[in-house]
Write an enzyme that holds these catalytic residues in place. Sequence first.
Site, PDB file in Angstrom:
ATOM      1  N   THR A  35     -40.883 -36.223  74.164  1.00 11.36           N
ATOM      2  CA  THR A  35     -40.468 -37.458  74.618  1.00 11.36           C
ATOM      3  C   THR A  35     -39.089 -37.384  75.342  1.00 11.36           C
ATOM      4  O   THR A  35     -38.945 -38.538  75.831  1.00 11.36           O
ATOM      5  CB  THR A  35     -40.013 -38.179  73.287  1.00 11.36           C
ATOM      6  OG1 THR A  35     -39.181 -37.570  72.709  1.00 11.36           O
ATOM      7  CG2 THR A  35     -41.249 -38.336  72.411  1.00 11.36           C
ATOM      8  N   GLY A  36     -38.473 -36.120  75.757  1.00 14.76           N
ATOM      9  CA  GLY A  36     -37.596 -36.243  76.655  1.00 14.76           C
ATOM     10  C   GLY A  36     -38.136 -35.925  77.870  1.00 14.76           C
ATOM     11  O   GLY A  36     -39.194 -35.999  78.540  1.00 14.76           O
ATOM     12  N   ASP A  56     -41.494 -25.485  71.400  1.00 14.09           N
ATOM     13  CA  ASP A  56     -41.637 -26.433  70.418  1.00 14.09           C
ATOM     14  C   ASP A  56     -40.881 -25.949  69.199  1.00 14.09           C
ATOM     15  O   ASP A  56     -41.658 -24.976  68.539  1.00 14.09           O
ATOM     16  CB  ASP A  56     -43.210 -26.406  70.285  1.00 14.09           C
ATOM     17  CG  ASP A  56     -43.556 -27.473  69.203  1.00 14.09           C
ATOM     18  OD1 ASP A  56     -42.757 -27.887  68.350  1.00 14.09           O
ATOM     19  OD2 ASP A  56     -44.829 -27.792  69.021  1.00 14.09           O
ATOM     20  N   LEU A  73     -31.651 -32.148  66.855  1.00 18.66           N
ATOM     21  CA  LEU A  73     -31.995 -33.516  67.068  1.00 18.66           C
ATOM     22  C   LEU A  73     -33.259 -33.541  67.710  1.00 18.66           C
ATOM     23  O   LEU A  73     -33.783 -34.808  67.942  1.00 18.66           O
ATOM     24  CB  LEU A  73     -31.001 -34.051  68.353  1.00 18.66           C
ATOM     25  CG  LEU A  73     -29.671 -34.464  68.405  1.00 18.66           C
ATOM     26  CD1 LEU A  73     -28.672 -33.375  67.787  1.00 18.66           C
ATOM     27  CD2 LEU A  73     -29.006 -34.991  69.461  1.00 18.66           C
ATOM     28  N   TYR A 145     -42.291 -41.005  60.481  1.00 18.66           N
ATOM     29  CA  TYR A 145     -40.544 -40.867  60.777  1.00 18.66           C
ATOM     30  C   TYR A 145     -39.767 -40.808  59.690  1.00 18.66           C
ATOM     31  O   TYR A 145     -39.003 -39.722  59.405  1.00 18.66           O
ATOM     32  CB  TYR A 145     -40.329 -41.791  61.843  1.00 18.66           C
ATOM     33  CG  TYR A 145     -39.028 -41.609  62.511  1.00 18.66           C
ATOM     34  CD1 TYR A 145     -38.484 -40.601  63.378  1.00 18.66           C
ATOM     35  CD2 TYR A 145     -38.103 -42.665  62.084  1.00 18.66           C
ATOM     36  CE1 TYR A 145     -37.347 -40.516  63.884  1.00 18.66           C
ATOM     37  CE2 TYR A 145     -36.712 -42.348  62.807  1.00 18.66           C
ATOM     38  CZ  TYR A 145     -36.485 -41.476  63.633  1.00 18.66           C
ATOM     39  OH  TYR A 145     -35.032 -41.277  64.119  1.00 18.66           O
ATOM     40  N   LYS A 149     -37.783 -37.477  58.120  1.00 18.93           N
ATOM     41  CA  LYS A 149     -36.386 -37.344  58.099  1.00 18.93           C
ATOM     42  C   LYS A 149     -35.619 -37.299  56.683  1.00 18.93           C
ATOM     43  O   LYS A 149     -34.736 -36.807  56.317  1.00 18.93           O
ATOM     44  CB  LYS A 149     -35.721 -38.528  58.692  1.00 18.93           C
ATOM     45  CG  LYS A 149     -35.878 -38.435  60.261  1.00 18.93           C
ATOM     46  CD  LYS A 149     -34.974 -37.705  60.859  1.00 18.93           C
ATOM     47  CE  LYS A 149     -34.847 -37.828  62.647  1.00 18.93           C
ATOM     48  NZ  LYS A 149     -34.364 -36.498  63.460  1.00 18.93           N
ATOM     49  N   ARG A 186     -38.260 -49.185  72.552  1.00 17.90           N
ATOM     50  CA  ARG A 186     -37.147 -49.449  71.687  1.00 17.90           C
ATOM     51  C   ARG A 186     -36.609 -50.897  72.370  1.00 17.90           C
ATOM     52  O   ARG A 186     -36.789 -51.328  73.699  1.00 17.90           O
ATOM     53  CB  ARG A 186     -36.244 -48.520  71.725  1.00 17.90           C
ATOM     54  CG  ARG A 186     -36.444 -47.405  71.119  1.00 17.90           C
ATOM     55  CD  ARG A 186     -35.434 -46.455  70.748  1.00 17.90           C
ATOM     56  NE  ARG A 186     -35.506 -45.288  71.824  1.00 17.90           N
ATOM     57  CZ  ARG A 186     -34.936 -44.028  71.394  1.00 17.90           C
ATOM     58  NH1 ARG A 186     -34.227 -43.763  70.410  1.00 17.90           N
ATOM     59  NH2 ARG A 186     -34.966 -42.992  72.521  1.00 17.90           N
TER      60      ARG A 186
END
Length: 319
Positions: A35-36, A56, A73, A145, A149, A186
């Site tokens: 996603t970066g 990864d 992160l 998600y 977390k 977002r």
Amino acid sequence: MRVAVTGGGGFLGSFLCEALLRRGDAVVCLDNFSTGRPENIAHLWEFPAFEFVHADVSVAADVPGPVDAVAHLASPASPPDYLRLPLQTLAVGSRGTENALELARRDNARFLLASTSEVYGDPLVHPQDEDYWGNVNPIGPRSVYDEAKRYAEAVSLAYRRSLGVDVGIVRIFNTYGPRMRPHDGRVVTSFISQALGGEPLTVHGDGKQTRSFCYVSDLVRGLIAMLDSSESGPFNLGNPEEWTVSDLAQLVLEITGSHSEIQYHPLPTDDPVRRRPVITRAQEHLGWSPEVRVADGVRRTVEWFSHSTRELDLSGFPN
Ligand code: NAD
Ligand code: UDP
């Protein structure tokens, strides 16, 4: 310090890498660009102390040579991203966190976990302090998600308690700013790119749900304060300025001068109704507080998005 930053090619990670390099640290960035973007770190190659490992971290987080700290992160963060990558999100929150913890254990290094306000789910307590255990649907679409977390927090604290790893956890509330992908889904990026493109602003539900929005430079100061401390947390990091989604849409229209209309769409499943952090602990233990008001931060972000469509200049810390 020599700091390994997993997810360093993403939005927050790239600003963290840059801030660490600017204060004289060496940085090893690990990312798989799921996603970066390589552009996020293109300007960091000018720092001799910058290294990149394409990895990864759910498979392995190997860094040649010792590190003093690991900032973990790596994880999809935008709802459309983690809904598109459910298994990868669970993997990086679980195996990825374990691999990053093993790296910290190998070198007796500080470990920083980038957790999230999503551990509170759709909170029944408002505002949220760190003692609140949360209200997460464990089988809903967002659980890939939220639960990843929550597991990441649990395994990190188990490494601290049973193996003595110097773990610190921060729970990040919605953070925005330059370098986000215009179409990452977002709310801040969606509204800004829609307003600048003359498209309708897509408000989910009735727009009365709230979020508390933190500007990236404030957040990165908080990450570094936690990295430099030996606190375990968890500490909320976020800006307690609480906005309804409708008011945010109006703000973006005002700042951009756009005449886009507002279009209402169904509220996604399990979309939290309210979010506002209590930040007393971060204030007291880290001496940290956000400084950038939402109206100022959104103005800076709009400015960056308007320029970045003309020329892709991704350098510079957005102070
Ligand atoms: P982002 O998607 O821009 O960055 C995440 C980075 O992690 C990307 O560069 C991606 O390629 C990388 N990545 C994902 N899986 C990986 C893997 N298996 N191996 C290696 N790299 C991997 O998101 P962001 O907003 O910068 O978020 C960064 C971190 O902060 C995430 O852990 C996220 O959960 C957390 N966080 C962010 C926010 C926010 O509002 N931005 C809020 C709460 C928590
Ligand atoms: N949202 C919206 N329109 C959009 C994108 C998001 O109204 O185009 C809403 C979303 O449903 C949520 C809020 O804005 O209520 C914040 O969404 P975001 O994805 O930014 O963050 P999160 O839900 O993870 O806090």
